[in-house]
Design a protein around this motif. Structure first.
Motif, PDB file in Angstrom:
ATOM      1  N   ASP A 114      15.453  -2.733   5.434  1.00 10.35           N
ATOM      2  CA  ASP A 114      14.652  -1.460   4.591  1.00 10.35           C
ATOM      3  C   ASP A 114      15.863  -0.672   4.110  1.00 10.35           C
ATOM      4  OD1 ASP A 114      15.345   0.637   6.361  1.00 10.35           O
ATOM      5  OD2 ASP A 114      14.114  -0.275   7.748  1.00 10.35           O
ATOM      6  N   THR A 115      15.158   0.054   2.986  1.00 12.25           N
ATOM      7  CA  THR A 115      16.085   1.114   2.361  1.00 12.25           C
ATOM      8  C   THR A 115      15.525   2.275   2.760  1.00 12.25           C
ATOM      9  OG1 THR A 115      14.511   1.087   0.578  1.00 12.25           O
ATOM     10  CG2 THR A 115      16.383  -0.312   0.390  1.00 12.25           C
ATOM     11  N   GLY A 116      15.126   2.527   4.197  1.00 16.70           N
ATOM     12  CA  GLY A 116      14.545   3.898   4.635  1.00 16.70           C
ATOM     13  C   GLY A 116      15.643   4.812   5.227  1.00 16.70           C
ATOM     14  N   ILE A 117      15.312   5.556   5.845  1.00 17.99           N
ATOM     15  CA  ILE A 117      15.931   6.729   6.403  1.00 17.99           C
ATOM     16  C   ILE A 117      17.144   6.456   7.443  1.00 17.99           C
ATOM     17  CG2 ILE A 117      14.132   8.488   6.368  1.00 17.99           C
ATOM     18  CD1 ILE A 117      13.596   7.992   9.141  1.00 17.99           C
ATOM     19  N   ASP A 157       4.732   8.766   8.511  1.00 18.62           N
ATOM     20  CA  ASP A 157       3.778   8.128   9.469  1.00 18.62           C
ATOM     21  C   ASP A 157       3.167   8.882  10.220  1.00 18.62           C
ATOM     22  OD1 ASP A 157       2.394   6.355  11.224  1.00 18.62           O
ATOM     23  OD2 ASP A 157       3.662   4.781  10.152  1.00 18.62           O
ATOM     24  N   ALA A 158       1.990   9.011  10.644  1.00 21.55           N
ATOM     25  CA  ALA A 158       1.267  10.096  11.548  1.00 21.55           C
ATOM     26  C   ALA A 158       1.700   9.766  12.933  1.00 21.55           C
ATOM     27  CB  ALA A 158      -0.163  10.181  11.452  1.00 21.55           C
ATOM     28  N   SER A 159       1.632   8.321  13.323  1.00 17.12           N
ATOM     29  CA  SER A 159       1.913   7.880  14.569  1.00 17.12           C
ATOM     30  C   SER A 159       3.364   8.086  14.999  1.00 17.12           C
ATOM     31  CB  SER A 159       1.459   6.416  14.700  1.00 17.12           C
ATOM     32  OG  SER A 159       1.789   5.970  15.658  1.00 17.12           O
ATOM     33  N   PRO A 160       3.770   8.627  16.353  1.00 18.74           N
ATOM     34  CA  PRO A 160       4.916   8.849  16.661  1.00 18.74           C
ATOM     35  C   PRO A 160       5.461   7.652  17.582  1.00 18.74           C
ATOM     36  CG  PRO A 160       3.349  10.129  18.099  1.00 18.74           C
ATOM     37  CD  PRO A 160       2.578   9.492  17.126  1.00 18.74           C
ATOM     38  N   ILE A 197       8.383  -0.527   7.680  1.00 21.88           N
ATOM     39  CA  ILE A 197       7.402   0.562   6.693  1.00 21.88           C
ATOM     40  C   ILE A 197       7.287   1.830   7.021  1.00 21.88           C
ATOM     41  CG2 ILE A 197       4.902   0.470   6.102  1.00 21.88           C
ATOM     42  CD1 ILE A 197       4.782  -2.470   6.872  1.00 21.88           C
ATOM     43  N   LYS A 198       7.057   1.995   8.567  1.00 23.01           N
ATOM     44  CA  LYS A 198       7.280   3.448   8.863  1.00 23.01           C
ATOM     45  C   LYS A 198       8.016   4.383   8.495  1.00 23.01           C
ATOM     46  CE  LYS A 198       6.159   5.149  13.781  1.00 23.01           C
ATOM     47  NZ  LYS A 198       6.166   4.608  15.032  1.00 23.01           N
ATOM     48  N   PHE A 199       9.462   3.810   8.587  1.00 20.94           N
ATOM     49  CA  PHE A 199      10.597   4.697   8.297  1.00 20.94           C
ATOM     50  C   PHE A 199      11.367   4.488   6.692  1.00 20.94           C
ATOM     51  CE2 PHE A 199      10.665   4.047  12.838  1.00 20.94           C
ATOM     52  CZ  PHE A 199      10.327   5.539  13.327  1.00 20.94           C
ATOM     53  N   THR A 200      10.268   4.069   6.008  1.00 19.50           N
ATOM     54  CA  THR A 200      10.925   3.596   4.540  1.00 19.50           C
ATOM     55  C   THR A 200       9.877   4.451   3.577  1.00 19.50           C
ATOM     56  OG1 THR A 200      11.811   1.717   5.177  1.00 19.50           O
ATOM     57  CG2 THR A 200      11.777   2.036   2.746  1.00 19.50           C
ATOM     58  N   GLU A 201      10.416   5.155   2.606  1.00 22.89           N
ATOM     59  CA  GLU A 201       9.568   6.005   1.819  1.00 22.89           C
ATOM     60  C   GLU A 201       9.541   5.515   0.363  1.00 22.89           C
ATOM     61  OE1 GLU A 201       7.064   7.658   2.806  1.00 22.89           O
ATOM     62  OE2 GLU A 201       7.847   7.753   4.681  1.00 22.89           O
ATOM     63  N   ALA A 224       0.741  -1.137  -0.008  1.00 26.43           N
ATOM     64  CA  ALA A 224       0.126   0.044   0.011  1.00 26.43           C
ATOM     65  C   ALA A 224       0.940   1.429  -0.112  1.00 26.43           C
ATOM     66  CB  ALA A 224      -1.019  -0.158   1.196  1.00 26.43           C
ATOM     67  N   LYS A 225       2.119   0.890   0.665  1.00 29.61           N
ATOM     68  CA  LYS A 225       3.013   2.258   0.711  1.00 29.61           C
ATOM     69  C   LYS A 225       3.856   2.374  -0.682  1.00 29.61           C
ATOM     70  CE  LYS A 225       5.516   4.734   4.408  1.00 29.61           C
ATOM     71  NZ  LYS A 225       6.231   4.822   5.422  1.00 29.61           N
ATOM     72  N   GLY A 226       3.768   1.602  -1.494  1.00 34.14           N
ATOM     73  CA  GLY A 226       4.408   1.588  -2.855  1.00 34.14           C
ATOM     74  C   GLY A 226       5.753   0.902  -2.723  1.00 34.14           C
ATOM     75  N   LEU A 227       5.999  -0.015  -1.695  1.00 31.54           N
ATOM     76  CA  LEU A 227       7.434  -0.517  -1.510  1.00 31.54           C
ATOM     77  C   LEU A 227       7.252  -1.882  -1.852  1.00 31.54           C
ATOM     78  CD1 LEU A 227       7.839   0.682   2.023  1.00 31.54           C
ATOM     79  CD2 LEU A 227       8.971   1.442   0.073  1.00 31.54           C
ATOM     80  N   ALA A 228       8.582  -2.628  -2.080  1.00 36.45           N
ATOM     81  CA  ALA A 228       8.516  -4.097  -2.684  1.00 36.45           C
ATOM     82  C   ALA A 228       8.859  -4.751  -1.314  1.00 36.45           C
ATOM     83  CB  ALA A 228       9.727  -4.330  -3.399  1.00 36.45           C
ATOM     84  N   PHE A 229       8.207  -6.026  -1.179  1.00 37.07           N
ATOM     85  CA  PHE A 229       8.593  -6.903  -0.302  1.00 37.07           C
ATOM     86  C   PHE A 229       9.005  -8.329  -0.757  1.00 37.07           C
ATOM     87  CE2 PHE A 229       6.609  -9.518   3.505  1.00 37.07           C
ATOM     88  CZ  PHE A 229       7.813  -9.584   4.329  1.00 37.07           C
TER      89      PHE A 229
END
Ligand code: ADP
Length: 705
Positions: free
Chosen positions: A470-473, A499-502, A440-444, A404-409
């Motif tokens: 992941d390939t995130g931040i 992600d809205a949730s802290p 998921i939360k930290f990968t765009e 849903a976030k456009g990432l591959a798994f």
């Protein structure tokens, strides 16, 4: 034999002349006295001795006139006994008094000459002047007396030994110090009197050297040694010995001092000094410790402040975490209650309520997990499972969110892995879901992968390792250090996440504890801007009879614990009591059970439930199942169950509890429940268990077997 008259007469002239010459020239005094002791004939030596001419001496009494008053009686007795024939001679040392009142000491040897009548005719006295010797003796005596007096006045023992090592002088202090009287000590070898007998041999060797040279190891210096008294008692002594030469031989004079007191004082002083040093050292240690404590206290205070800050942050976040889904739940519910919503929108709103409700449940579970960990009450429920099954489950659960976030798994396997492992499936799933959730939360953009492999740990044990990449931040170095501590978040970084949730900052801390519970750990590698790799290792349990399989050959293990088969809603017949005081829950359960075709009655308390069972029994009827809430007013589920079991009602009882600790399971079992489910109720599982109780009540029981 004394000469007699006959012999005297027969003496030849030359003999007589010889006697006269000897008498005259004798170097000692010779006096011939009559029976009364009066001088009959005196030679020149006696006259010289008495410093008087012969004429003055002749006729005078050798005893009463010439003798010193103190010696008269003694000599008179001896003389008379000689004259009486009781003895033939005597010898005496006595004093003559010259006319000038000077005293002459003399050694007198008296010999009786017997006359023809057999009686003593005269007495011949040989008189040697010993005045000089007596004076010398007297001088010696007085000097000895003086020395003794002197030596007795000093506190130290004064001992003199001769060239043979025998005691010649033994002072009063020596008597007191060693316990031998003067008489006992004089003449004995000194070493035998003053030192332990086992040390004597050594000392005698020193003496031998001294006898030859006048020197030795202890000569001319103060030496401390262990002395021994007559009674065997030993004491520390200080000895100082000086040599003296007597008649060409080496004698020695020594002073001995008992230094017990001094040593005690010294010891006491030393001890006091030592104690002072110790106290100083202790003080230093105490100071150091107090400094350390101060630093520790400061560090603790800093940590406490940090923890406080983290907890405050946590509460702020929690408020956000709870209010956000709550807003959705309550908002959508309000809208739905208006009743004028189109069916499609209704369905969308209900989905949203369900999603937000789940988020709230996850949050509550996390907090509960953390408090269980803090209370040390987290434990593992190990089951057999196929890793493949679990990973598929995770895939099913997480893939929709990832995509849903456009990432591959990608789920990958490196090398063969065990076909079956033994672990707590729920906890392992929880860890993976949390790690993938963070990814998921930290990968765009890019991909998230889950790679499984076997690897040996430091002890050489085979572990199952799963890496979520992941390939995130990525994560900063500072954050990496504290990432597994509870309530820790990188606020700056979190702001970058869309992600809205802290979050709560609990996920990784809980996950690591869970991994430890499963015999492993979690490690992280990350670089800011390049993504992160979290690797969880777990103990796969005994692998002796387990096949190692590669990914393509992996087959599913039939295991009810992770069986994802969900049966369709069953159609059943039977009578069920729902004992539940919360109306909303009661209605929901009634709805579900009726949906399964069952006849449902509701009891608001445990007592009402029991009454229903008794009433039915009085009519010869029975219920097929009781859904028993544990927390009810008046009579709770435990009490109601116990009463029914005590009265031998064997109706199956499925307990429902909001508490999910292992101890609750035990309490349910002890009360007589057949199984229990936790709130919020998993409807699929609930449906499955109800079906099992209704269709095969004998085998459905899970707690009482
Ligand atoms: P939370 O529930 O707040 O996410 P976690 O313990 O799971 O708490 O994570 C703590 C913090 O670690 C996060 O707030 C984030 O800063 C960082 N973090 C965790 N996983 C990742 C990741 N995959 N990439 C970047 N940062 C991460």
């Amino acid at each position: 034999m004394p000469p007699n008259g006959q012999q005297e007469r027969e003496k030849s002239q030359p003999e007589r002349s010889r006697f006269e010459a000897m008498f005259t020239c004798a170097p000692i005094g010779v006096v011939i006295a009559d029976r009364d002791g009066q001088a009959v004939q005196v030679n020149p030596s006696f006259c010289a001795m008495m410093d008087q001419p012969a004429e003055e001496l002749l006729g005078a009494s050798l005893i009463e006139t010439m003798t010193h008053g103190e010696d008269i009686a003694t000599e008179r007795t001896l003389f008379d006994s000689l004259v009486e024939g009781q003895r033939s001679s005597y010898q005496i040392e006595k004093r003559y008094v010259r006319s000038d009142r000077q005293i002459v000491w003399a050694s007198v040897k008296a010999q009786a000459r017997v006359g023809d009548d057999g009686a003593v005719a005269e007495v011949i006295l040989m008189i040697e002047d010993i005045t000089a010797r007596r004076d010398a003796e007297q001088a010696l005596r007085s000097s000895e007396t003086k020395m003794r007096m002197l030596s007795d006045t000093v506190m130290d023992g004064l001992i003199m030994i001769d060239h043979q090592g025998c005691v010649r002088h033994w002072s009063r202090a020596a008597v007191q110090m060693f316990g031998y009287s003067v008489d006992e000590a004089i003449g004995r070898r000194m070493h035998m009197l003053v030192m332990p007998h086992d040390d004597v041999a050594n000392a005698e060797r020193g003496l031998a050297e001294f006898q030859h040279t006048g020197t030795g190891p202890i000569i001319g210096q103060n030496v401390q040694y262990l002395a021994q008294r007559r009674n065997g008692e030993r004491f520390p002594a200080e000895i100082s010995v000086s040599p003296i030469k007597v008649d060409g031989k080496w004698w020695a004079v020594g002073t001995v001092r008992d230094i017990t007191l001094r040593q005690k004082t010294q010891d006491a002083t030393q001890q006091a000094a030592q104690r002072a040093e110790e106290i100083a050292e202790q003080l230093k240690v105490a100071l150091r410790e107090s400094e350390e404590h101060r630093l520790t206290a400061e560090q603790l205070a800093i940590k406490a402040r940090e923890a406080d800050r983290a907890k405050t942050q946590f509460l702020t976040d929690m408020s956000h975490e709870i209010r956000t889904p709550m807003t959705a739940v309550l908002g959508y519910t309000d809208i739905l209650l208006r009743g004028d919503i189109a069916p499609q929108e209704q369905w969308n709103f209900l989905q949203s309520i369900k999603t937000n409700g789940r988020a709230l449940l996850d949050l509550i579970n996390q907090i509960l997990d953390q408090s269980k960990i803090e209370a040390g009450r987290m434990d593992a429920q190990t089951v057999r499972l196929a890793p493949w099954d679990l990973l598929q489950e995770v895939d099913t659960l997480m893939r929709p969110r990832i995509e849903a976030k456009g990432l591959a798994f990608d789920i990958k396997y490196l090398g063969p892995i065990p076909q079956v492992i033994q672990t707590d499936a729920m906890k392992l799933r929880q860890i993976l879901v949390n790690l993938i959730g963070n990814a998921i939360k930290f990968t765009e953009q890019g991909e998230i992968s889950l790679t499984t492999r076997c690897q040996e740990n430091e002890q050489g044990k085979l572990m199952l390792a799963m890496t979520v990449s992941d390939t995130g931040i990525g994560i900063s170095r500072d954050m990496l250090k504290r990432i597994f501590s509870p309530y820790q978040q990188d606020e700056a970084q979190n702001k970058q996440s869309k992600d809205a949730s802290p979050g709560t900052g609990l996920g990784l801390s809980i996950s690591r504890k869970l991994a430890e519970l499963l015999g492993g750990d979690i490690t992280v590698e990350s670089q800011v801007g390049h993504g992160s790799h979290f690797t969880v290792t777990i103990d796969p349990g005994p692998l002796d009879d387990v096949r190692m399989v590669s990914a393509p050959t992996i087959t599913r293990l039939e295991n009810p614990a992770v069986d994802s088969h969900r049966p369709p809603s069953p159609q059943l017949t039977g009578k069920v009591i729902v004992a539940e005081d919360t109306v909303a829950t009661a209605i929901m359960l009634e709805f579900l059970l009726k949906d399964m075709g069952l006849d449902v009655q509701i009891a608001e308390t445990g007592r009402v439930c029991c009454d229903m069972v008794f009433d039915a029994a009085s009519r010869g009827e029975k219920y097929d199942l009781i859904i028993m809430d544990i927390h009810m007013p008046e009579m709770d589920g435990y009490q109601a169950t116990r009463i029914l079991r005590q009265l031998n009602y064997d109706v199956p009882i499925l307990a429902v509890t909001a508490r999910a600790m292992p101890s609750d399971r035990e309490r349910c079992a002890r009360a007589g429940c057949d199984d229990y489910i936790t709130k919020p109720i998993d409807l699929e599982y609930f449906t499955q268990r109800v079906k099992e109780f209704i269709t095969s009540p004998q085998t459905a029981n899970r707690l009482r077997q």
